[in-house]
Motif scaffolding. Sequence first.
Motif, PDB file in Angstrom:
ATOM      1  N   TRP A   1       0.645  -1.345  -0.087  1.00 32.43           N
ATOM      2  CA  TRP A   1      -0.048  -0.094   0.100  1.00 32.43           C
ATOM      3  C   TRP A   1       0.845   1.301   0.094  1.00 32.43           C
ATOM      4  CZ3 TRP A   1      -1.357   2.735   4.690  1.00 32.43           C
ATOM      5  CH2 TRP A   1      -2.202   3.918   4.760  1.00 32.43           C
ATOM      6  N   GLY A   2       1.705   1.407   0.665  1.00 35.50           N
ATOM      7  CA  GLY A   2       2.740   2.309   0.976  1.00 35.50           C
ATOM      8  C   GLY A   2       3.498   2.840  -0.266  1.00 35.50           C
ATOM      9  N   SER A   3       3.893   1.718  -0.949  1.00 34.20           N
ATOM     10  CA  SER A   3       4.839   1.929  -2.186  1.00 34.20           C
ATOM     11  C   SER A   3       3.945   2.021  -3.493  1.00 34.20           C
ATOM     12  CB  SER A   3       5.746   0.474  -2.424  1.00 34.20           C
ATOM     13  OG  SER A   3       4.920  -0.309  -2.861  1.00 34.20           O
ATOM     14  N   SER A   4       2.538   1.626  -3.301  1.00 31.20           N
ATOM     15  CA  SER A   4       1.946   2.029  -4.826  1.00 31.20           C
ATOM     16  C   SER A   4       0.634   2.805  -4.795  1.00 31.20           C
ATOM     17  CB  SER A   4       1.772   0.745  -5.383  1.00 31.20           C
ATOM     18  OG  SER A   4       0.689  -0.170  -4.595  1.00 31.20           O
ATOM     19  N   ARG A   5       0.486   3.443  -3.427  1.00 31.23           N
ATOM     20  CA  ARG A   5      -0.910   4.046  -3.316  1.00 31.23           C
ATOM     21  C   ARG A   5      -1.056   5.168  -4.348  1.00 31.23           C
ATOM     22  NH1 ARG A   5       0.115   6.262   2.840  1.00 31.23           N
ATOM     23  NH2 ARG A   5       1.792   7.462   2.334  1.00 31.23           N
ATOM     24  N   ASN A   6       0.075   5.789  -4.874  1.00 32.75           N
ATOM     25  CA  ASN A   6      -0.022   7.049  -5.684  1.00 32.75           C
ATOM     26  C   ASN A   6       0.116   6.548  -7.039  1.00 32.75           C
ATOM     27  OD1 ASN A   6       0.098   8.866  -3.304  1.00 32.75           O
ATOM     28  ND2 ASN A   6       2.265   8.769  -3.482  1.00 32.75           N
ATOM     29  N   THR A   7       0.220   5.397  -7.348  1.00 34.21           N
ATOM     30  CA  THR A   7       0.340   5.047  -8.782  1.00 34.21           C
ATOM     31  C   THR A   7      -0.671   4.191  -9.152  1.00 34.21           C
ATOM     32  OG1 THR A   7       1.765   3.133  -8.278  1.00 34.21           O
ATOM     33  CG2 THR A   7       2.859   5.029  -8.675  1.00 34.21           C
ATOM     34  N   ILE A   8      -1.362   3.505  -8.395  1.00 35.95           N
ATOM     35  CA  ILE A   8      -2.399   2.480  -8.713  1.00 35.95           C
ATOM     36  C   ILE A   8      -3.771   3.024  -8.146  1.00 35.95           C
ATOM     37  CG2 ILE A   8      -3.224   0.271  -8.449  1.00 35.95           C
ATOM     38  CD1 ILE A   8      -0.493  -0.915  -8.021  1.00 35.95           C
ATOM     39  N   LYS A   9      -4.742   3.118  -9.202  1.00 35.55           N
ATOM     40  CA  LYS A   9      -5.988   3.796  -8.614  1.00 35.55           C
ATOM     41  C   LYS A   9      -6.569   2.845  -7.755  1.00 35.55           C
ATOM     42  CE  LYS A   9     -10.291   4.918 -10.891  1.00 35.55           C
ATOM     43  NZ  LYS A   9     -11.618   4.608 -11.834  1.00 35.55           N
ATOM     44  N   ASP A  10      -7.479   3.327  -6.757  1.00 28.38           N
ATOM     45  CA  ASP A  10      -7.970   2.740  -5.700  1.00 28.38           C
ATOM     46  C   ASP A  10      -7.225   1.993  -4.706  1.00 28.38           C
ATOM     47  OD1 ASP A  10     -10.520   3.540  -6.885  1.00 28.38           O
ATOM     48  OD2 ASP A  10     -10.963   1.672  -7.752  1.00 28.38           O
ATOM     49  N   MET A  11      -5.916   2.155  -4.608  1.00 29.76           N
ATOM     50  CA  MET A  11      -5.052   1.329  -3.954  1.00 29.76           C
ATOM     51  C   MET A  11      -5.106   2.000  -2.337  1.00 29.76           C
ATOM     52  SD  MET A  11      -3.161  -1.101  -3.101  1.00 29.76           S
ATOM     53  CE  MET A  11      -2.333  -1.924  -4.268  1.00 29.76           C
ATOM     54  N   ASP A  12      -5.297   3.358  -2.634  1.00 35.90           N
ATOM     55  CA  ASP A  12      -5.408   3.996  -1.169  1.00 35.90           C
ATOM     56  C   ASP A  12      -6.595   3.793  -0.287  1.00 35.90           C
ATOM     57  OD1 ASP A  12      -4.175   5.705   0.539  1.00 35.90           O
ATOM     58  OD2 ASP A  12      -5.633   7.388   0.241  1.00 35.90           O
ATOM     59  N   GLU A  13      -7.729   3.392  -1.027  1.00 36.12           N
ATOM     60  CA  GLU A  13      -9.022   3.061  -0.344  1.00 36.12           C
ATOM     61  C   GLU A  13      -8.917   1.675  -0.010  1.00 36.12           C
ATOM     62  OE1 GLU A  13     -13.718   2.423  -1.351  1.00 36.12           O
ATOM     63  OE2 GLU A  13     -12.407   2.813  -3.104  1.00 36.12           O
ATOM     64  N   HIS A  14      -8.338   0.687  -0.796  1.00 35.55           N
ATOM     65  CA  HIS A  14      -8.160  -0.636  -0.433  1.00 35.55           C
ATOM     66  C   HIS A  14      -7.087  -0.908   0.900  1.00 35.55           C
ATOM     67  CE1 HIS A  14     -10.900  -2.827  -3.426  1.00 35.55           C
ATOM     68  NE2 HIS A  14     -10.602  -1.734  -4.092  1.00 35.55           N
ATOM     69  N   GLY A  15      -6.013  -0.124   0.615  1.00 30.51           N
ATOM     70  CA  GLY A  15      -4.958  -0.191   1.649  1.00 30.51           C
ATOM     71  C   GLY A  15      -5.633   0.271   3.116  1.00 30.51           C
ATOM     72  N   LYS A  16      -6.224   1.384   2.979  1.00 26.18           N
ATOM     73  CA  LYS A  16      -6.781   1.725   4.294  1.00 26.18           C
ATOM     74  C   LYS A  16      -7.519   0.936   4.917  1.00 26.18           C
ATOM     75  CE  LYS A  16      -6.146   6.721   3.237  1.00 26.18           C
ATOM     76  NZ  LYS A  16      -7.012   8.086   3.214  1.00 26.18           N
ATOM     77  N   ALA A  17      -8.459   0.369   3.871  1.00 27.67           N
ATOM     78  CA  ALA A  17      -9.337  -0.885   4.489  1.00 27.67           C
ATOM     79  C   ALA A  17      -8.702  -2.089   5.155  1.00 27.67           C
ATOM     80  CB  ALA A  17     -10.362  -1.161   3.557  1.00 27.67           C
ATOM     81  N   ILE A  18      -7.517  -2.449   4.402  1.00 31.46           N
ATOM     82  CA  ILE A  18      -6.840  -3.569   4.920  1.00 31.46           C
ATOM     83  C   ILE A  18      -6.139  -3.284   6.274  1.00 31.46           C
ATOM     84  CG2 ILE A  18      -4.697  -4.908   4.378  1.00 31.46           C
ATOM     85  CD1 ILE A  18      -5.572  -4.811   1.405  1.00 31.46           C
ATOM     86  N   ILE A  19      -5.591  -2.031   6.206  1.00 34.44           N
ATOM     87  CA  ILE A  19      -4.734  -1.676   7.415  1.00 34.44           C
ATOM     88  C   ILE A  19      -5.741  -1.670   8.675  1.00 34.44           C
ATOM     89  CG2 ILE A  19      -3.537   0.172   8.667  1.00 34.44           C
ATOM     90  CD1 ILE A  19      -1.954  -1.851   6.505  1.00 34.44           C
TER      91      ILE A  19
END
Length: 119
Positions: free
Chosen positions: A41-59
């Motif tokens: 999540w930290g390495s790809s949240r700015n490059t992959i669409k919707d990664m920030d939303e999914h990463g926050k949900a996972i954490i």
Amino acid sequence: MEVLHQSTKRIDRQALVLTHLSQLLSYVIGFGGFIVPLIIWGSSRNTIKDMDEHGKAIINLQLSLFLYIIISIPAILLLGLGILSLIATGILGFVLPIVNAVRASNGESPSYFLTIPFV
């Protein structure tokens, strides 16, 4: 002169699915279910669409499960209710990443119920 900065994020559903499924590393090798999704999540949240939303949900799910386990341990002394909550936490921690990996592959938002929004 005005410069417009367009954020071009790529759509990568496979990365979203792998991020959700990487939570299961805790069941396979005993650790990594929190660290690996955090790194992805930290390495790809700015490059992959919707990664920030999914990463926050996972954490949020991983932190909530950790909190539920910490609460369940002293609750074992109360008529064994802690054992039931530990079993429920283990089942939720196994099933929810799989369900949300399927949701991510279909392009849907993650749905982790019973999570506390820490992030």
